[in-house]
Design an enzyme around this catalytic site. Structure first.
Site, PDB file in Angstrom:
ATOM      1  N   ASP A  97      45.603 -15.610  56.342  1.00  0.00           N
ATOM      2  CA  ASP A  97      44.325 -15.060  55.876  1.00  0.00           C
ATOM      3  C   ASP A  97      43.182 -15.794  56.574  1.00  0.00           C
ATOM      4  OD1 ASP A  97      42.226 -14.004  54.498  1.00  0.00           O
ATOM      5  OD2 ASP A  97      42.811 -14.794  52.526  1.00  0.00           O
TER       6      ASP A  97
ATOM      7  N   ASP B 214      41.488  -8.883  57.686  1.00  0.00           N
ATOM      8  CA  ASP B 214      41.639 -10.276  58.105  1.00  0.00           C
ATOM      9  C   ASP B 214      42.876 -10.957  57.532  1.00  0.00           C
ATOM     10  OD1 ASP B 214      40.742 -10.352  55.476  1.00  0.00           O
ATOM     11  OD2 ASP B 214      39.751 -12.258  55.757  1.00  0.00           O
ATOM     12  N   GLU B 215      43.845 -10.167  57.106  1.00  0.00           N
ATOM     13  CA  GLU B 215      45.073 -10.756  56.552  1.00  0.00           C
ATOM     14  C   GLU B 215      46.299 -10.075  57.141  1.00  0.00           C
ATOM     15  OE1 GLU B 215      44.933 -11.111  51.909  1.00  0.00           O
ATOM     16  OE2 GLU B 215      43.475  -9.672  52.626  1.00  0.00           O
TER      17      GLU B 215
HETATM   18 MG   LIG Z   1      40.009 -13.767  54.249  1.00  0.00          MG
END
Ligand SMILES: [Mg+2]
Length: 431
Positions: free
Chosen positions: A15, A110-111
């Site tokens: 993450d 974003d993961e």
């Molecule tokens: Mg994040």
């Protein structure tokens, strides 16, 4: 003991830290150590904060006008969201991970979930360290890596990693018990506000209590999804990419092609399919998207020149209409398609997800129809969803999605039925 079993499979959840704010800082080194925030579509709400901004007490999702004084007083750097930039940096992060491990499943902007099996699981610690280091070195973005035997545990581990050294393994034992004990149930992946309240009314406050709770009670309170979560907390994998909880603020739909694609038409069809799938999910969760990016790329391992491009498309106003989303993907593709490449993957990211009417807008939005081109699609979409719910997914589709047997589609004829996850795939017993 002569017999040793192969090590258990693990999940890593990678993450990015304060992703949008970190992206903005990449090209503004003068802002390192200073508070930075990013605003949603039309500069409505705060959607990302650097650590310094968090410390100032600026809340996530807060309307900008409510914190304007605070922003001015502390000279916070304020950015409008730049989806093209975030989409591009995200794709670099994913590519960097792919240089370390064979399989990367992007979950939100974003993961990513990374399955670690066999030898990879045996060296999970080193691989996690390498992911943590290499992403920072190659892209400039800091990440947290959580490891666990299930996705849910990996998610919790990543939260701990963020607050600690950047890498955290959540394994069985007293240490894991302690982590689960300090994790409020409401913070568990997939436990929403309603479930949180229900559990609390039965004195279940922590992840550890939910893990150890009576299965029948959890089933009664939260249904099948909650049962899955409780089992995942015990280390029994129940969630896959299809039934995992929806990410909170962005949604990814992307996939590698069954065969390499050179034809623009096929790319357009694949993107339309992703738009349609994502639209359906948005409507199911009663959300609208404020922004969309289109992403196409060739294979990293091919002999031909590598091509990887992202286009950001303005949606005009937030929408959950598949028709709007399909139009947007076509515009994005127009911008980035280059003939001559053998494309291996295409996908979309939807940003800025929020329930309809929840964002500060202008008065005109209240009277104008919802769709970007002035038409009101909500009835059409309701009918579409109702038909597909009754007769199976994909029964009613957009012509833009192309034929069922198109070469870019991944062949999944031999996939076993989702006997435990899909009502329409339950085993049938005849007697
Ligand atoms: Mg994040």
């Amino acid at each position: 003991m002569p017999f040793t079993s192969s090590p258990r499979a693990l999940w890593a959840l990678v993450d990015c830290n304060n992703f949008f704010a970190s992206c903005e800082r990449l090209f503004r080194p003068d802002l390192v150590g200073k508070p930075v925030v990013v605003l949603s579509n039309n500069d409505g709400c705060i959607v990302a904060r650097s650590n310094e901004a968090k410390i100032l007490g600026i809340g996530m999702g807060e309307p900008e006008f409510k914190v304007r004084e605070l922003l001015l007083m502390h000279e916070v750097a304020v950015f409008s969201s730049n989806y093209a930039l975030y989409g591009d940096i995200a794709s670099r992060v994913m590519r960097t991970l792919e240089s370390i491990v064979p399989e990367v499943e992007q979950y939100s902007i974003d993961e990513a979930f990374v399955p670690l099996r066999g030898a990879l699981a045996a060296n999970a610690g080193e691989i996690a360290d390498e992911m943590w280091q290499r992403v920072r070195r190659w892209t400039g973005i800091g990440v947290a890596v959580g490891l666990g035997t299930t996705r849910t545990l990996a998610k919790i581990a990543s939260e701990k990693a963020k607050k600690g050294s950047g890498v955290c393994l959540l394994d069985a034992g007293p240490e894991a018990d302690e982590i689960l004990e300090t994790t409020p149930v409401g913070d568990i992946w997939g436990i929403g506000r309603k479930s949180d309240l229900k559990l609390r009314s039965y004195d279940i406050y922590t992840a550890r209590q939910l893990r150890d709770a009576d299965g029948a009670l959890v089933g009664k309170l939260l249904g099948i999804a909650g049962t899955h979560t409780a089992l995942e907390l015990r280390g029994i994998p129940c969630l896959d990419a299809a039934n995992a909880p929806l990410p909170r603020r962005s949604m990814v739909s992307s996939r590698s092609f069954g065969e390499k694609v050179r034809d623009k038409q096929y790319l357009a069809e694949a993107l339309a399919m992703h738009a349609s799938l994502a639209g359906e999910r948005l409507r199911k969760e009663k959300l609208e998207a404020g922004g969309l990016t289109v992403h196409i790329r060739t294979s990293r391992h091919g002999v031909e020149a590598f091509y990887d491009e992202t286009a950001s498309v303005t949606l005009g106003r937030p929408t959950s209409s598949s028709r709007d989303l399909i139009h947007a993907t076509a515009r994005g593709l127009e911008e980035i398609f280059r003939p001559g490449h053998a494309y291996a993957k295409a996908g979309i990211i939807l940003y800025d997800l929020a329930p309809p009417g929840s964002r500060p807008g202008n008065m005109l939005d209240l009277v104008k129809p919802k769709s970007a081109d002035g038409r009101n699609d909500s009835k059409l979409m309701r009918a579409l969803d109702a038909v597909n719910k009754r007769f199976g997914r994909g029964m009613l589709r957009f012509a833009a999605e192309g034929k069922r047997e198109a070469p870019w589609r991944v062949k999944s004829d031999r996939r076993s039925p989702g006997a435990t996850t899909a009502w329409d795939e339950l085993p049938v017993v005849k007697c």
